[in-house]
Design a protein around this motif. Structure first.
Motif, PDB file in Angstrom:
ATOM      1  N   LYS A  90     -46.795  12.283   1.412  1.00 31.43           N
ATOM      2  CA  LYS A  90     -46.828  13.431   0.506  1.00 31.43           C
ATOM      3  C   LYS A  90     -45.630  13.399  -0.418  1.00 31.43           C
ATOM      4  CE  LYS A  90     -45.270  16.778   3.913  1.00 31.43           C
ATOM      5  NZ  LYS A  90     -45.518  18.038   4.547  1.00 31.43           N
ATOM      6  N   TYR A  91     -45.801  14.083  -1.545  1.00 31.85           N
ATOM      7  CA  TYR A  91     -44.771  14.150  -2.567  1.00 31.85           C
ATOM      8  C   TYR A  91     -44.419  15.612  -2.804  1.00 31.85           C
ATOM      9  CZ  TYR A  91     -46.381   9.420  -3.579  1.00 31.85           C
ATOM     10  OH  TYR A  91     -46.734   8.103  -3.482  1.00 31.85           O
ATOM     11  N   LEU A  92     -43.113  15.875  -2.928  1.00 35.49           N
ATOM     12  CA  LEU A  92     -42.635  17.238  -3.148  1.00 35.49           C
ATOM     13  C   LEU A  92     -41.626  17.269  -4.287  1.00 35.49           C
ATOM     14  CD1 LEU A  92     -41.914  18.164   0.593  1.00 35.49           C
ATOM     15  CD2 LEU A  92     -43.955  18.771  -0.734  1.00 35.49           C
ATOM     16  N   GLU A  93     -41.685  18.314  -5.076  1.00 33.27           N
ATOM     17  CA  GLU A  93     -40.696  18.516  -6.132  1.00 33.27           C
ATOM     18  C   GLU A  93     -39.495  19.214  -5.502  1.00 33.27           C
ATOM     19  OE1 GLU A  93     -40.282  21.081 -10.205  1.00 33.27           O
ATOM     20  OE2 GLU A  93     -42.296  20.369  -9.670  1.00 33.27           O
ATOM     21  N   GLN A  94     -38.385  18.479  -5.367  1.00 29.97           N
ATOM     22  CA  GLN A  94     -37.179  19.027  -4.756  1.00 29.97           C
ATOM     23  C   GLN A  94     -35.939  18.402  -5.376  1.00 29.97           C
ATOM     24  OE1 GLN A  94     -36.548  19.365  -0.553  1.00 29.97           O
ATOM     25  NE2 GLN A  94     -38.699  19.761  -0.119  1.00 29.97           N
ATOM     26  N   ASP A  95     -34.856  19.154  -5.300  1.00 28.52           N
ATOM     27  CA  ASP A  95     -33.535  18.696  -5.716  1.00 28.52           C
ATOM     28  C   ASP A  95     -32.918  17.934  -4.547  1.00 28.52           C
ATOM     29  OD1 ASP A  95     -30.849  18.387  -6.360  1.00 28.52           O
ATOM     30  OD2 ASP A  95     -30.583  20.462  -7.004  1.00 28.52           O
ATOM     31  N   ALA A  96     -32.573  16.683  -4.762  1.00 28.60           N
ATOM     32  CA  ALA A  96     -32.043  15.841  -3.686  1.00 28.60           C
ATOM     33  C   ALA A  96     -30.641  16.237  -3.231  1.00 28.60           C
ATOM     34  CB  ALA A  96     -32.046  14.379  -4.121  1.00 28.60           C
ATOM     35  N   THR A  97     -29.965  17.107  -3.982  1.00 30.23           N
ATOM     36  CA  THR A  97     -28.637  17.555  -3.553  1.00 30.23           C
ATOM     37  C   THR A  97     -28.726  18.701  -2.551  1.00 30.23           C
ATOM     38  OG1 THR A  97     -28.334  19.160  -5.350  1.00 30.23           O
ATOM     39  CG2 THR A  97     -27.577  16.892  -5.751  1.00 30.23           C
ATOM     40  N   ALA A  98     -29.892  19.319  -2.428  1.00 30.10           N
ATOM     41  CA  ALA A  98     -30.073  20.459  -1.517  1.00 30.10           C
ATOM     42  C   ALA A  98     -31.537  20.549  -1.123  1.00 30.10           C
ATOM     43  CB  ALA A  98     -29.608  21.747  -2.175  1.00 30.10           C
ATOM     44  N   THR A  99     -31.964  19.670  -0.222  1.00 32.61           N
ATOM     45  CA  THR A  99     -33.373  19.645   0.175  1.00 32.61           C
ATOM     46  C   THR A  99     -33.677  20.796   1.130  1.00 32.61           C
ATOM     47  OG1 THR A  99     -33.078  18.231   2.118  1.00 32.61           O
ATOM     48  CG2 THR A  99     -33.378  17.122  -0.025  1.00 32.61           C
ATOM     49  N   LYS A 100     -34.947  20.968   1.400  1.00 29.39           N
ATOM     50  CA  LYS A 100     -35.395  22.035   2.300  1.00 29.39           C
ATOM     51  C   LYS A 100     -35.700  21.500   3.700  1.00 29.39           C
ATOM     52  CE  LYS A 100     -37.047  24.604  -1.590  1.00 29.39           C
ATOM     53  NZ  LYS A 100     -37.958  24.472  -2.669  1.00 29.39           N
ATOM     54  N   PHE A 101     -35.167  20.327   4.024  1.00 32.42           N
ATOM     55  CA  PHE A 101     -35.440  19.715   5.314  1.00 32.42           C
ATOM     56  C   PHE A 101     -34.368  20.095   6.336  1.00 32.42           C
ATOM     57  CE2 PHE A 101     -37.139  16.776   2.056  1.00 32.42           C
ATOM     58  CZ  PHE A 101     -38.490  16.972   2.328  1.00 32.42           C
ATOM     59  N   SER A 102     -34.723  19.989   7.588  1.00 32.68           N
ATOM     60  CA  SER A 102     -33.796  20.280   8.685  1.00 32.68           C
ATOM     61  C   SER A 102     -32.812  19.135   8.876  1.00 32.68           C
ATOM     62  CB  SER A 102     -34.571  20.475   9.991  1.00 32.68           C
ATOM     63  OG  SER A 102     -35.497  21.517   9.871  1.00 32.68           O
ATOM     64  N   ASP A 103     -31.711  19.428   9.519  1.00 31.82           N
ATOM     65  CA  ASP A 103     -30.764  18.384   9.903  1.00 31.82           C
ATOM     66  C   ASP A 103     -31.484  17.360  10.776  1.00 31.82           C
ATOM     67  OD1 ASP A 103     -28.888  19.989   8.671  1.00 31.82           O
ATOM     68  OD2 ASP A 103     -27.786  20.476  10.494  1.00 31.82           O
ATOM     69  N   SER A 104     -31.171  16.094  10.580  1.00 32.12           N
ATOM     70  CA  SER A 104     -31.670  15.000  11.420  1.00 32.12           C
ATOM     71  C   SER A 104     -33.196  14.946  11.512  1.00 32.12           C
ATOM     72  CB  SER A 104     -31.073  15.113  12.834  1.00 32.12           C
ATOM     73  OG  SER A 104     -29.679  15.129  12.777  1.00 32.12           O
ATOM     74  N   GLU A 105     -33.880  15.295  10.444  1.00 35.40           N
ATOM     75  CA  GLU A 105     -35.342  15.334  10.462  1.00 35.40           C
ATOM     76  C   GLU A 105     -35.993  13.952  10.311  1.00 35.40           C
ATOM     77  OE1 GLU A 105     -38.975  17.601   8.112  1.00 35.40           O
ATOM     78  OE2 GLU A 105     -36.999  18.534   8.191  1.00 35.40           O
ATOM     79  N   PHE A 106     -35.290  13.012   9.674  1.00 36.84           N
ATOM     80  CA  PHE A 106     -35.890  11.719   9.353  1.00 36.84           C
ATOM     81  C   PHE A 106     -35.210  10.571  10.091  1.00 36.84           C
ATOM     82  CE2 PHE A 106     -36.698  14.572   5.855  1.00 36.84           C
ATOM     83  CZ  PHE A 106     -38.047  14.377   5.605  1.00 36.84           C
ATOM     84  N   ASP A 107     -36.006   9.549  10.412  1.00 36.97           N
ATOM     85  CA  ASP A 107     -35.461   8.327  11.004  1.00 36.97           C
ATOM     86  C   ASP A 107     -34.722   7.519   9.942  1.00 36.97           C
ATOM     87  OD1 ASP A 107     -36.732   8.645  13.638  1.00 36.97           O
ATOM     88  OD2 ASP A 107     -38.605   8.292  12.533  1.00 36.97           O
ATOM     89  N   ILE A 108     -35.266   7.574   8.717  1.00 37.01           N
ATOM     90  CA  ILE A 108     -34.735   6.773   7.618  1.00 37.01           C
ATOM     91  C   ILE A 108     -34.812   7.587   6.331  1.00 37.01           C
ATOM     92  CG2 ILE A 108     -35.126   4.702   6.186  1.00 37.01           C
ATOM     93  CD1 ILE A 108     -36.362   3.391   8.672  1.00 37.01           C
ATOM     94  N   SER A 109     -33.799   7.441   5.496  1.00 35.44           N
ATOM     95  CA  SER A 109     -33.835   7.972   4.133  1.00 35.44           C
ATOM     96  C   SER A 109     -33.588   6.810   3.185  1.00 35.44           C
ATOM     97  CB  SER A 109     -32.749   9.037   3.922  1.00 35.44           C
ATOM     98  OG  SER A 109     -33.030  10.190   4.679  1.00 35.44           O
ATOM     99  N   THR A 110     -34.351   6.781   2.095  1.00 37.51           N
ATOM    100  CA  THR A 110     -34.197   5.719   1.100  1.00 37.51           C
ATOM    101  C   THR A 110     -33.983   6.337  -0.285  1.00 37.51           C
ATOM    102  OG1 THR A 110     -36.552   5.552   0.521  1.00 37.51           O
ATOM    103  CG2 THR A 110     -35.791   4.230   2.380  1.00 37.51           C
ATOM    104  N   ILE A 111     -33.333   5.585  -1.135  1.00 37.34           N
ATOM    105  CA  ILE A 111     -33.219   5.935  -2.544  1.00 37.34           C
ATOM    106  C   ILE A 111     -33.171   4.624  -3.318  1.00 37.34           C
ATOM    107  CG2 ILE A 111     -30.698   6.159  -2.469  1.00 37.34           C
ATOM    108  CD1 ILE A 111     -31.043   8.464  -4.578  1.00 37.34           C
TER     109      ILE A 111
END
Length: 147
Positions: A90-111
């Motif tokens: 899925k794709y979401l419109e979000q500001d990467a400096t302040a996302t709406k995700f919880s701490d430690s929610e992902f195994d991996i983050s990429t940019i």
């Protein structure tokens, strides 16, 4: 342009023009996208793809069997994102400096190919946010070039 609002406005306007043409750069970076997929490995992981644009990296990671969320500031870029109902994507419109995700929610983050477009203070904020949402022991994968 060092504050988040100014950069967001610039990014949205800039990529509104670029969005229809952005996929053409894949000719030059597709090999790198495949390398990121190989770095992630085969066992399914939950992945955040930051500044995903039209989602070529997001899509390839999902196609490899991962659960992937791509975020971007530009609604125009996201409108061109490749979708597939059979993939956990899925794709979401979000500001990467302040996302709406919880701490430690992902195994991996990429940019990929985004940090060079940001003022240094915002790039640091993005990396801090990626660290916050990535699990301890998880991976942060950065693909970019130096201007």
């Amino acid at each position: 342009m060092t504050n988040t609002k100014e950069h967001a406005d610039y990014t949205i306007a800039h990529f509104k023009w670029w969005a229809p043409f952005y996929r053409f750069i894949e000719i030059f970076v597709n090999k790198m996208r495949k390398r990121v997929v190989s770095l992630v490995g085969k066992s399914p992981k939950k992945i955040l793809d930051v500044a995903c644009g039209p989602g070529p990296q997001t899509y390839q990671l999902a196609k490899a069997g991962h659960s992937v969320i791509g975020i971007d500031l530009s609604p125009d870029m996201l409108a061109h994102a490749k979708k597939d109902d059979k993939l956990d994507l899925k794709y979401l419109e979000q500001d990467a400096t302040a996302t709406k995700f919880s701490d430690s929610e992902f195994d991996i983050s990429t940019i990929s190919f985004a940090l060079h477009d940001m003022p240094e203070n915002l790039a640091v904020d993005v990396l801090k946010e990626m660290r916050r949402v990535t699990k301890n022991g998880g991976q942060i994968i950065i693909v970019d070039y130096n201007e």
